[in-house]
Design an enzyme around this catalytic site. Sequence first.
Site, PDB file in Angstrom:
ATOM      1  N   GLU A 164       3.167  11.296  -2.791  1.00 26.78           N
ATOM      2  CA  GLU A 164       3.498  10.174  -3.689  1.00 26.78           C
ATOM      3  C   GLU A 164       2.376  10.006  -4.702  1.00 26.78           C
ATOM      4  O   GLU A 164       1.197  10.086  -4.340  1.00 26.78           O
ATOM      5  CB  GLU A 164       3.658   8.867  -2.903  1.00 26.78           C
ATOM      6  CG  GLU A 164       3.971   7.689  -3.822  1.00 26.78           C
ATOM      7  CD  GLU A 164       3.925   6.334  -3.122  1.00 26.78           C
ATOM      8  OE1 GLU A 164       4.897   5.990  -2.442  1.00 26.78           O
ATOM      9  OE2 GLU A 164       2.895   5.636  -3.266  1.00 26.78           O
ATOM     10  N   THR A 212       5.993   6.391  -8.175  1.00 23.19           N
ATOM     11  CA  THR A 212       6.299   4.968  -7.983  1.00 23.19           C
ATOM     12  C   THR A 212       6.667   4.311  -9.314  1.00 23.19           C
ATOM     13  O   THR A 212       6.504   4.897 -10.394  1.00 23.19           O
ATOM     14  CB  THR A 212       5.117   4.205  -7.339  1.00 23.19           C
ATOM     15  OG1 THR A 212       4.046   4.175  -8.266  1.00 23.19           O
ATOM     16  CG2 THR A 212       4.673   4.846  -6.047  1.00 23.19           C
ATOM     17  N   ALA A 262      18.034  -3.753  -1.784  1.00 22.40           N
ATOM     18  CA  ALA A 262      18.123  -2.324  -2.130  1.00 22.40           C
ATOM     19  C   ALA A 262      19.531  -1.770  -1.921  1.00 22.40           C
ATOM     20  O   ALA A 262      19.999  -0.934  -2.703  1.00 22.40           O
ATOM     21  CB  ALA A 262      17.104  -1.530  -1.316  1.00 22.40           C
ATOM     22  N   TYR A 269      10.830   0.840   7.595  1.00 21.69           N
ATOM     23  CA  TYR A 269       9.620   0.141   8.048  1.00 21.69           C
ATOM     24  C   TYR A 269       9.470   0.247   9.577  1.00 21.69           C
ATOM     25  O   TYR A 269      10.088  -0.526  10.317  1.00 21.69           O
ATOM     26  CB  TYR A 269       9.701  -1.335   7.600  1.00 21.69           C
ATOM     27  CG  TYR A 269       9.810  -1.428   6.096  1.00 21.69           C
ATOM     28  CD1 TYR A 269       8.678  -1.552   5.313  1.00 21.69           C
ATOM     29  CD2 TYR A 269      11.050  -1.310   5.453  1.00 21.69           C
ATOM     30  CE1 TYR A 269       8.773  -1.565   3.925  1.00 21.69           C
ATOM     31  CE2 TYR A 269      11.149  -1.323   4.066  1.00 21.69           C
ATOM     32  CZ  TYR A 269      10.002  -1.449   3.318  1.00 21.69           C
ATOM     33  OH  TYR A 269      10.093  -1.457   1.950  1.00 21.69           O
ATOM     34  N   GLN A 284      -9.867  -0.726   0.558  1.00 22.52           N
ATOM     35  CA  GLN A 284      -8.493  -0.251   0.493  1.00 22.52           C
ATOM     36  C   GLN A 284      -7.688  -0.774   1.694  1.00 22.52           C
ATOM     37  O   GLN A 284      -6.578  -1.260   1.548  1.00 22.52           O
ATOM     38  CB  GLN A 284      -8.534   1.275   0.500  1.00 22.52           C
ATOM     39  CG  GLN A 284      -7.205   1.971   0.550  1.00 22.52           C
ATOM     40  CD  GLN A 284      -7.393   3.433   0.989  1.00 22.52           C
ATOM     41  OE1 GLN A 284      -8.510   3.935   1.080  1.00 22.52           O
ATOM     42  NE2 GLN A 284      -6.306   4.106   1.273  1.00 22.52           N
TER      43      GLN A 284
HETATM   44  P1  FAD Z   1      15.306  -4.028   1.110  1.00 16.22           P
HETATM   45  O1  FAD Z   1      15.849  -2.871   1.844  1.00 16.22           O
HETATM   46  O2  FAD Z   1      16.223  -4.743   0.175  1.00 16.22           O
HETATM   47  O3  FAD Z   1      14.771  -5.064   2.228  1.00 16.22           O
HETATM   48  C1  FAD Z   1      13.981  -6.190   1.880  1.00 16.22           C
HETATM   49  C2  FAD Z   1      14.081  -7.237   2.974  1.00 16.22           C
HETATM   50  O4  FAD Z   1      15.376  -7.836   2.972  1.00 16.22           O
HETATM   51  C3  FAD Z   1      13.907  -6.710   4.403  1.00 16.22           C
HETATM   52  O5  FAD Z   1      13.289  -7.714   5.154  1.00 16.22           O
HETATM   53  C4  FAD Z   1      15.334  -6.472   4.880  1.00 16.22           C
HETATM   54  O6  FAD Z   1      15.456  -6.555   6.300  1.00 16.22           O
HETATM   55  C5  FAD Z   1      16.095  -7.569   4.163  1.00 16.22           C
HETATM   56  N1  FAD Z   1      17.427  -7.145   3.733  1.00 16.22           N
HETATM   57  C6  FAD Z   1      17.768  -5.930   3.221  1.00 16.22           C
HETATM   58  N2  FAD Z   1      19.053  -5.929   2.846  1.00 16.22           N
HETATM   59  C7  FAD Z   1      19.564  -7.150   3.142  1.00 16.22           C
HETATM   60  C8  FAD Z   1      20.830  -7.761   2.957  1.00 16.22           C
HETATM   61  N3  FAD Z   1      21.847  -7.083   2.414  1.00 16.22           N
HETATM   62  N4  FAD Z   1      20.997  -9.062   3.360  1.00 16.22           N
HETATM   63  C9  FAD Z   1      19.947  -9.744   3.903  1.00 16.22           C
HETATM   64  N5  FAD Z   1      18.713  -9.210   4.085  1.00 16.22           N
HETATM   65  C10 FAD Z   1      18.522  -7.939   3.698  1.00 16.22           C
HETATM   66  N6  FAD Z   1       7.687  -1.159  -4.552  1.00 16.22           N
HETATM   67  C11 FAD Z   1       7.696  -1.044  -5.915  1.00 16.22           C
HETATM   68  O7  FAD Z   1       7.719  -2.061  -6.603  1.00 16.22           O
HETATM   69  N7  FAD Z   1       7.652   0.168  -6.534  1.00 16.22           N
HETATM   70  C12 FAD Z   1       7.658   1.338  -5.829  1.00 16.22           C
HETATM   71  O8  FAD Z   1       7.631   2.410  -6.413  1.00 16.22           O
HETATM   72  C13 FAD Z   1       7.672   1.255  -4.386  1.00 16.22           C
HETATM   73  N8  FAD Z   1       7.702   2.373  -3.620  1.00 16.22           N
HETATM   74  C14 FAD Z   1       7.813   2.261  -2.260  1.00 16.22           C
HETATM   75  C15 FAD Z   1       7.941   3.421  -1.476  1.00 16.22           C
HETATM   76  C16 FAD Z   1       8.046   3.346  -0.094  1.00 16.22           C
HETATM   77  C17 FAD Z   1       8.204   4.612   0.716  1.00 16.22           C
HETATM   78  C18 FAD Z   1       8.007   2.075   0.547  1.00 16.22           C
HETATM   79  C19 FAD Z   1       8.096   1.981   2.051  1.00 16.22           C
HETATM   80  C20 FAD Z   1       7.889   0.923  -0.208  1.00 16.22           C
HETATM   81  C21 FAD Z   1       7.800   0.989  -1.611  1.00 16.22           C
HETATM   82  N9  FAD Z   1       7.707  -0.148  -2.405  1.00 16.22           N
HETATM   83  C22 FAD Z   1       7.687  -0.044  -3.777  1.00 16.22           C
HETATM   84  C23 FAD Z   1       7.599  -1.471  -1.779  1.00 16.22           C
HETATM   85  C24 FAD Z   1       8.994  -2.131  -1.562  1.00 16.22           C
HETATM   86  O9  FAD Z   1       9.569  -2.418  -2.820  1.00 16.22           O
HETATM   87  C25 FAD Z   1       8.758  -3.406  -0.754  1.00 16.22           C
HETATM   88  O10 FAD Z   1       8.411  -3.071   0.555  1.00 16.22           O
HETATM   89  C26 FAD Z   1       9.889  -4.431  -0.789  1.00 16.22           C
HETATM   90  O11 FAD Z   1       9.391  -5.629  -0.209  1.00 16.22           O
HETATM   91  C27 FAD Z   1      11.123  -4.038  -0.005  1.00 16.22           C
HETATM   92  O12 FAD Z   1      11.827  -3.048  -0.616  1.00 16.22           O
HETATM   93  P2  FAD Z   1      13.097  -2.381   0.122  1.00 16.22           P
HETATM   94  O13 FAD Z   1      13.747  -1.495  -0.847  1.00 16.22           O
HETATM   95  O14 FAD Z   1      12.723  -1.824   1.428  1.00 16.22           O
HETATM   96  O15 FAD Z   1      14.000  -3.710   0.331  1.00 16.22           O
END
Ligand code: FAD
Length: 287
Positions: free
Chosen positions: A16, A47, A122, A143, A210
């Site tokens: 990454e 990212t 997402a 996670y 960090q």
């Molecule tokens: P989601 O999957 O939407 O989940 C977020 C929360 O909501 C979780 O607690 C989940 O249990 C809950 N949830 C999910 N779907 C629903 C639903 N339909 N109804 C109710 N609750 C729900 N951030 C950036 O800004 N830019 C990046 O480039 C970036 N890269 C990343 C790469 C990786 C590998 C990882 C692990 C994280 C990255 N992040 C990045 C951080 C990420 O955006 C955060 O962790 C964010 O808080 C959650 O994103 P997610 O897509 O997992 O969210």
Amino acid sequence: MKTTDIFKKKRVFSFEVFPPKRTMPIESIYNTLDELSALKPDFISVTYGAGGSQSSYTIEIASKIKKDYGIESVAHLPCLYLSEDEAKNIIEKLSREGIENILALRGDRVPDTEPEKRFGYANELISFIRGENDNMNILAACYPEGHTESANKIDDLRNLKRKVDSGASHLVSQLFFDNGYFYDFLEKARIAGIETPIEAGIMPVINKKQIERMASLCGASLPVKFLKMMDRYGDSPEAMRDAGIAYAVDQIVDLAANRVDGIHLYTMNNPYIAKRISEAVRSIIEH
Ligand code: FAD
């Protein structure tokens, strides 16, 4: 190539990187890309700043990785601050650039900035991408210790399944320092019917600052072995760097021995660290 096709051939080792800030020229990352690409990762993901469209270097960099270095790339896309039109434009642009892989994310809230209302989670972005472009390979985040906002791991797993059912076909994990959490999560994900490849996210910790920032941001547990290492070497930059590399290598050896699908290395745009780790684990991952 879609990242899912790489898993059909081998255990995956990927990197990454993050783009330079918009106030910096895009060329400021080129040396880093030169050095990282020489290590021949299976793909490099780029990212995208949480606030939305201001981080548009992501697409240019993902495109450069694919076209100039011949390495598969993945463009991250957080959706909380995206309108439907912006999402549509980005998907079209990625497709025009020949990028076949999107890591679809919700992203984190930016203080004092109102999110757009179109995408709340997402899984909504994943469904949208599927509807817009059936050929796009969609990745999603997972996670091992549960997402920090989730009330419990069961709800979090149900929400992860929702992402897979919406069209995500490859999962990349949040960083963790205790492999036990990853194995436990993997078992539960498989029981829940998640059959996609799941890559383990590994972040080498090379200085004290960090880890103080990262662990509190993402909620990763710090095992005793890790805390002892920090305590013993935290004040010596060179020793801490070497201990951090050794810790990451140790995690990867154990993960590969347990036959995980792949390792995603959070390089922090540091080719020196990525090189030392790659050289130490290459034959182990490929075995
Ligand atoms: P989601 O999957 O939407 O989940 C977020 C929360 O909501 C979780 O607690 C989940 O249990 C809950 N949830 C999910 N779907 C629903 C639903 N339909 N109804 C109710 N609750 C729900 N951030 C950036 O800004 N830019 C990046 O480039 C970036 N890269 C990343 C790469 C990786 C590998 C990882 C692990 C994280 C990255 N992040 C990045 C951080 C990420 O955006 C955060 O962790 C964010 O808080 C959650 O994103 P997610 O897509 O997992 O969210």
